[in-house]
Design an enzyme around this catalytic site. Structure first.
Site: not given
Ligand code: SDX
Length: 426
Positions: A267, A308, A365
């Site tokens: 997050h 996201h 971010d």
């Molecule tokens: C913020 O919610 C909000 O509004 C948050 C925010 C706000 O203003 O409050 O916007 C601020 O928190 C932004 C997000 C910051 N976090 C990151 O940048 C951390 C990296 N991102 C990930 O951890 C992830 O993308 C999340 C946590 C942000 C979202 O995760 P989800 O929705 O649970 O996505 P998921 O795990 O279901 O992913 C779907 C697929 C998966 O692969 P498969 O199982 O389908 O093979 O996408 C992959 C994930 O492994 N994936 C990624 C990835 N993010 C998702 N693979 C590599 N790198 C990534 N960053």
């Protein structure tokens, strides 16, 4: 409206019934399942709340497919370009853009409440110098409840507004004090002659032995960062604040719970994690290896700042921050190699089938750390600045929830533990 959108049919072995479909101003419609357990003894299972609307809200609208973000209906790009943070704070908290009298009164209240009780400052002496500033502010904000118990009757709308305004006013002072304490600089008091963002910059970077001259480019960039991070509908930290608020907990404790939730690297902690990732990549030639590692399911490495839960398109905030980062780097005459790595990483990832298929784009971010670093902030202050901005969103949702007064939030579960069993006779 066609019938298919008026009700959702639930058919179980015993009976069939209909659940109403709720429609908002825009965005997805919602099946109202409030009677599901009472009528059918069934729970809806939705860990991670991917398909759950936890509340009705009029504050912020996000369309993840189109990359749209609106604060009380106004597009984030227009607010970032034409407004300022104190006006956006008023808009989010009270629902409409303020007129001249309203913004003067609100700004006056923020000025009035921006100073910290001297005994609050004594808390800082109890922290190790190398304490993470997020650890300091989560504790200090929670402790404010020990100082303002005379204004915590959450049933009194006047006291609610005062507590919310106090939090917006004090969070930059608390955050700046966490930085100055960590570097051994003297605490700086607010300067009400400056706007919110410039005042934050002077409390962080000002020194008693020289006049603080606000750099307009840096202060404008800070104001824009605060606007972009102010709110984002029902994200994890805002939902944490709402859940805490539903028990009737005091506003300071509720906002402290939001800070705690924001800290996580999935997050608000992602901005700090992005810088660590870019520093670890170190050179453009190492990007393919990092991208492959992020795609490899045998490890938990992810491209920080990418992906996201809601945006399956560009996060509109990321573009504005990237532009601001370029402006500040040019203004400061800094050639930050990490920006080049970030830009190339984005280019490579966005052409990679893995990211395209999963609709993974840079989020808010991805560039914010590069911008904040160029402005002189250490990595461990990035999430603190996110918390300063998001305090406005958190108190806005807190005010909205108190106004609705819908009682305590209490999710259920699907129990998968042991069935009833007797305690063994010894
Ligand atoms: C913020 O919610 C909000 O509004 C948050 C925010 C706000 O203003 O409050 O916007 C601020 O928190 C932004 C997000 C910051 N976090 C990151 O940048 C951390 C990296 N991102 C990930 O951890 C992830 O993308 C999340 C946590 C942000 C979202 O995760 P989800 O929705 O649970 O996505 P998921 O795990 O279901 O992913 C779907 C697929 C998966 O692969 P498969 O199982 O389908 O093979 O996408 C992959 C994930 O492994 N994936 C990624 C990835 N993010 C998702 N693979 C590599 N790198 C990534 N960053």
């Amino acid at each position: 409206m066609s019938d298919s959108f008026v009700t959702a049919k639930i058919t179980t072995s015993e009976e069939e019934s209909s659940l109403p479909i709720l429609e908002g101003t825009m965005g997805p419609k919602a099946v109202d399942i409030q009677t599901l357990y009472g009528r059918h003894g069934l729970l809806a299972f939705d860990p991670g709340f991917r398909s759950t609307a936890s509340c009705k809200s009029a504050i912020t609208y996000v369309d993840g497919d189109k990359g749209v973000l609106l604060y009380r209906g106004y597009p984030i790009e227009e607010l970032a370009e034409k407004s300022n943070f104190i006006e956006v704070a008023y808009l989010l908290m009270f629902g409409q853009l303020p007129d001249q009298k309203q913004i003067q009164e609100f700004t006056g209240n923020v000025h009035h409440f921006s100073v910290l009780h001297e005994q609050v400052l004594s808390f800082y002496q109890g922290f190790r110098r190398d304490a993470h500033p997020m650890a300091i502010i989560v504790g200090t904000v929670g402790a404010l409840s020990a100082f303002y118990h005379d204004h915590m009757d959450i049933n009194d709308p006047v006291q609610r507004t005062m507590a919310a305004t106090r939090l917006v006013a004090k969070i930059p002072t608390i955050a700046a004090a966490a930085y100055t304490y960590s570097v051994g600089h003297p605490h700086r008091y607010p300067d009400n002659a400056l706007d919110y963002a410039s005042n934050f910059m002077q409390m962080v970077f000002g020194m008693p032995n020289k006049e603080f001259v606000p750099d307009p480019v840096l202060c404008r960039a800070m104001d824009r960062i605060l606007i972009l991070h102010a709110d984002h509908e029902q994200n994890a930290s805002t939902s944490t604040v709402r859940l805490a608020a539903s028990s009737g907990a005091n506003p300071f404790a509720c906002i402290a719970s939001g800070i705690a939730s924001l800290w996580g690297p999935a997050h608000g902690g992602a901005n700090e994690a992005v810088l660590m990732m870019l520093e670890e990549i170190g050179d453009v030639k190492n990007i393919p290896k990092a991208v492959n590692r992020a795609k490899d399911k045998s490890n938990d490495y992810r491209l920080m700042g990418f992906g996201h839960r809601v945006y399956k398109n560009f996060d509109p905030r990321a573009r504005v921050i990237q532009k601001s980062a370029r402006e500040v780097l040019e203004h400061m005459g800094i050639n930050d190699p990490l920006l080049e790595i970030a830009v190339r990483l984005e280019e490579i990832a966005l052409k990679d089938e893995y990211f395209i298929e999963r609709k993974l784009y840079p989020n808010v971010d991805f560039y914010s750390g590069i911008l904040l670093r160029a402005m002189g902030f250490p990595n461990n202050m990035f999430t603190v600045i996110f918390a300063v901005a998001r305090t406005v969103g958190w108190v806005s949702h807190w005010l909205e929830l108190q106004h609705e007064g819908h009682g305590i939030d209490r999710p259920r579960q699907l129990y998968v533990g042991e069935a009833r069993r007797p305690y063994p006779h010894k």
